[in-house]
Design an enzyme around this catalytic site. Structure first.
Site, PDB file in Angstrom:
ATOM      1  N   ASP A 451       0.867  -1.178   0.000  1.00 32.61           N
ATOM      2  CA  ASP A 451       0.000   0.000   0.000  1.00 32.61           C
ATOM      3  C   ASP A 451       0.903   1.227   0.000  1.00 32.61           C
ATOM      4  O   ASP A 451       2.054   1.165   0.440  1.00 32.61           O
ATOM      5  CB  ASP A 451      -0.880  -0.032   1.252  1.00 32.61           C
ATOM      6  CG  ASP A 451      -1.725   1.221   1.387  1.00 32.61           C
ATOM      7  OD1 ASP A 451      -2.422   1.562   0.430  1.00 32.61           O
ATOM      8  OD2 ASP A 451      -1.659   1.852   2.458  1.00 32.61           O
ATOM      9  N   THR A 453       0.065   4.775   1.149  1.00 30.75           N
ATOM     10  CA  THR A 453      -0.030   5.643   2.318  1.00 30.75           C
ATOM     11  C   THR A 453       0.217   4.880   3.613  1.00 30.75           C
ATOM     12  O   THR A 453      -0.442   3.880   3.901  1.00 30.75           O
ATOM     13  CB  THR A 453      -1.422   6.304   2.381  1.00 30.75           C
ATOM     14  OG1 THR A 453      -1.663   6.991   1.163  1.00 30.75           O
ATOM     15  CG2 THR A 453      -1.503   7.275   3.543  1.00 30.75           C
ATOM     16  N   ASP A 650      -1.145  -0.914   6.205  1.00 28.79           N
ATOM     17  CA  ASP A 650      -1.269  -0.411   7.576  1.00 28.79           C
ATOM     18  C   ASP A 650      -2.680  -0.026   7.968  1.00 28.79           C
ATOM     19  O   ASP A 650      -2.917   0.338   9.115  1.00 28.79           O
ATOM     20  CB  ASP A 650      -0.366   0.814   7.768  1.00 28.79           C
ATOM     21  CG  ASP A 650      -0.932   2.060   7.096  1.00 28.79           C
ATOM     22  OD1 ASP A 650      -1.550   1.920   6.017  1.00 28.79           O
ATOM     23  OD2 ASP A 650      -0.766   3.162   7.655  1.00 28.79           O
TER      24      ASP A 650
END
Length: 762
Positions: A451, A453, A650
């Site tokens: 991912d 961000t 996250d």
């Protein structure tokens, strides 16, 4: 070109026992056995070990180290394998293992009785000190019986119980062989001592007496007890990581209540309590600073030695060390909800899990015991028919030696103990494995899906640029945008609001606020209809961006996320926000490429911004504009093409993809949901931790294979020698006593090899 497809495992973990417990007890050889109390494993008899301590224990429970599903409220033995149950509680105070205490006592007493027994039985071979000079021969035989009986029947009783349970439950293991070997040697000697007339002349020695093997049975029992003591001591070291983590937590907290302050036990602290953290003290629980400023040493979670400045509104983590300032904090997460407790939980979960390779070792061990018993029977028959006189004695001694030397304790311990030590080593290196499967699979990963961000980037966007049109003042444009975004929970909104406050913009109330998922927000500011969002919002509102569209594209090419500010139906300007790439990301990507790992970025951001980040980092593939469910679908597609996929993320939106991947990797700086969905958590949120995880994975699997190789080679060589294959050519026989010593050394050597993982460089 696709690769050979890898099957995606779908583990089904056992349900956890009730929460009012002190931890989970599991078997080191059968981690599927989980109990809420110590005891012995119902499959193999080994004592259960504490693998998941509670952060705030309420009662002591006992479990089997080989069958963790066996949980009891009091000490005892495992109903499956007969092993002594072990306490699952790990407190801040060092606690001794009850089985270790018991085995040590049995070993000491057994040794004290075995030494004179050996003298009585073997002293005649040294005429100068022969006991026959002082004691009649008939009396010596009874003395041997008296000395050997407590050693075998009391000292070796746990082995007989475990061996019997292994037969009843049809779970053959090392205690099956030990019980058979010692039992046969002792039983034969009893009959020979009490009823010598029952034996034919072929069983008698030159002196006319029937030979007994009390000393062999006693020495074997004592040596096995020694092996158990050394093994238990070595295994106790594998819990050092958990004990060290628990040792970080303070025992008390200073609670501020009704204007007074009082030190209270940590378990009495509840969410919402106000706590004072004095200079030099450890932060008691996770929470937020309400008053005061200080620097806090957060190296336990970040690995960085430089203290972090804390002021009102900042979050603090339990067990971190306060500096010179005094803080008033509000407790938010206590007990099992704190970050420290979660780390302990994950380490414990990993220690109790079983690696796929363990299933193979278990199957082999089960068949191995049956094969060894068959070889022992064949050895007895062959020596009875073809051996020299006394044939029965040779047959008995050699078959017992086969049973003893083939004890598969080294084989059974080869995998689980390696996993336990590796989990502790990973925890100290900032890499937490949820289960043994993750550590075995990590080395196979050839594609890493990440991912953007919070994984590649810091996850805290900053306002980078403001462009206005039609002569509107930039500060006014920022004020309008920030006023509107103050009602949004999006990270980009927080960056705009923060920038406006830093620049002294006076934010105003917004009426008719509306959030449009995936597009932006709208509302009324000072009577003006205002909207802030992406191109999709412009299209929905029918607004032409005009010339600023080109500027927007240029900002996107630099990696900025661009939002259009619309005032009364016209494009009034642009706001550019960027999420800085983590300082360590570029180095991690380079190292992963050197490892031959293909890196694919998945992001919900637009392609232009995603491509800018990809270009800077040199990623292999970019998939932009994806929703959470599409991330999981992308992982499935890659898996169907034959790639072995790890997913790093996250956020909550990454959870489905984390669960779908063969190995899910969560950033420790991310959400709890992400960490629950992942097999690996990087405590520091640093992708370089993936390299450490791969190194540990390779080292652990190498260690396991070494253990299995040594165990198999040892038995492959030992069993034929014990059966007497060398006797016809060389006259070499292996005494059951030496077989027992070799068996114990084998198990201890495996433990020693495993403990080398503790010093593995990551």
């Amino acid at each position: 070109m696709t690769r050979e497809k890898h099957l995606q495992p779908h583990p089904h973990p056992h349900p956890d026992p009730p929460l009012d417990r002190e931890g989970i007890y599991t078997c080191p050889m059968h981690p599927e056995v989980r109990k809420a109390e110590p005891g012995s494993c119902p499959k193999c008899g080994m004592a259960l070990e504490l693998t998941e301590p509670a952060a705030t224990p309420t009662k002591t429970e006992w479990t089997c180290p080989m069958h963790p599903e066996i949980v009891r409220d009091a000490p005892g033995s495992c109903p499956i394998c007969g092993m002594a149950l072990e306490p699952r509680t790990v407190s801040l105070e060092e606690q001794e293992n009850p089985e270790l205490i018991d085995m040590t006592r049995r070993f000491k007493i057994g040794t004290a009785l075995t030494i004179p027994l050996v003298y009585v039985a073997m002293g005649s071979y040294v005429p100068a000190i022969s006991p026959e000079k002082f004691i009649p021969m008939e009396t010596l035989k009874w003395l041997e019986l008296i000395l050997a009986t407590p050693v075998v029947l009391w000292g070796g009783w746990p082995f007989f119980v475990r061996g019997w349970k292994s037969v009843v439950t049809w779970n053959p293991n090392m205690f099956t062989l030990i019980g058979l070997g010692v039992g046969v040697a002792y039983g034969y000697s009893i009959v020979a001592a009490l009823f010598p007339q029952a034996f034919p002349s072929s069983f008698r020695e030159t002196s006319g007496e029937v030979g007994t093997y009390f000393e062999a049975a006693a020495v074997i029992t004592t040596l096995v007890l020694l092996g158990q003591v050394l093994e238990l001591r070595a295994r106790s070291k594998t819990g050092a990581a958990i004990k060290a983590l628990l040792g970080l937590a303070p025992k008390t907290a200073r609670r501020v209540q009704d204007g007074t302050e009082q030190d209270v036990p940590l378990e009495q602290i509840q969410a919402g309590d106000l706590l004072r953290v004095r200079p030099g003290e450890r932060v008691p629980v996770d929470g937020i600073v309400l008053e005061g400023t200080s620097s806090v040493d957060e190296s336990m979670i970040s690995g960085e030695p430089i203290p972090v400045e804390k002021r009102t509104g900042d979050r603090v983590v339990g067990a971190t060390v306060n500096g010179t300032g005094s803080l008033i904090m509000k407790a938010e997460k206590v007990g099992s909800e704190t970050l420290l407790a979660q780390i302990v939980h994950m380490v414990a979960e990993a220690q109790r899990s079983r690696a796929p390779i363990q299933k193979l070792a278990d199957i082999i061990a089960g068949y191995f015991v049956q094969v060894v018993v068959s070889i022992a029977v064949i050895t007895f028959i062959v020596w009875t028919w073809f051996g020299p006189e006394p044939r029965f004695v040779y047959a008995l001694v050699n078959s017992v030696a086969v049973l003893i030397i083939a004890c598969p304790c080294a084989l059974g311990l080869a995998t689980p103990v390696s996993i336990m030590v590796a989990m502790g080593r990973g925890a100290t290196g900032g890499v937490l494995f949820r289960n043994a499967e993750a550590i075995e699979l990590m080395r196979k990963v050839d594609t890493l899906v990440v991912d953007k961000t919070g994984t590649l980037t810091v996850g805290k966007p900053k306002l980078m640029n403001i462009i206005s049109s039609d002569g509107m003042d930039k500060k006014e444009l920022l004020r309008i945008a920030a006023s509107l975004e103050r009602g949004s929970e999006h990270p980009l909104a927080a960056a705009i609001v923060s920038a406006a406050e830093e620049r002294g913009a006076a934010l105003t109330t917004v009426d008719k606020f509306e959030s449009r998922t995936g597009k932006g927000v709208t509302g009324t500011v000072n009577g003006k209809r205002v909207a802030l969002g992406n191109q999709a919002l412009l299209d929905e509102l029918g607004v032409d961006p005009g010339k600023i569209a080109e500027q927007a594209e240029a900002m996107r090419s630099e990696g900025q996320t661009v939002m259009f500010v619309i005032v009364d139906g016209k494009a009034a300007g642009l706001v550019g926000v960027a999420d800085p790439i983590k300082e360590t990301t570029a180095e991690a990507i380079k190292q992963l490429h050197e490892e031959g790992v293909r890196i694919v970025m998945l992001t919900g951001d637009n392609r232009t911004t995603a491509e800018a980040v990809s270009k800077r980092l040199g990623l292999d593939e970019v998939i932009a504009g994806v929703l959470p469910d599409q991330k999981a679908e992308t992982v499935k597609r890659l898996q169907s093409e034959g790639w072995f996929v790890a997913m790093a993320g996250d956020g909550i939106n990454d959870a489905p993809a984390l669960a779908q991947a063969q190995v899910g990797i969560a950033m420790g700086t991310g959400t709890d949901v992400a960490m629950e969905s992942a097999g690996v958590t990087l405590v520091k949120g640093d992708l370089r931790g993936i390299l450490r995880a791969r190194l540990l994975s390779r080292a652990t699997m190498k260690n396991i294979k070494q253990n299995l190789f040594f165990a198999f080679v040892y038995n492959a060589l030992g069993v034929p020698i014990a059966s007497g294959v060398l006797y016809p050519a060389f006259g070499v026989l292996l005494s059951p006593v030496f077989a027992a010593a070799a068996m114990s050394i084998s198990a201890v050597s495996v433990i020693g090899n495993v403990l080398r993982l503790r010093s593995e460089k990551l």
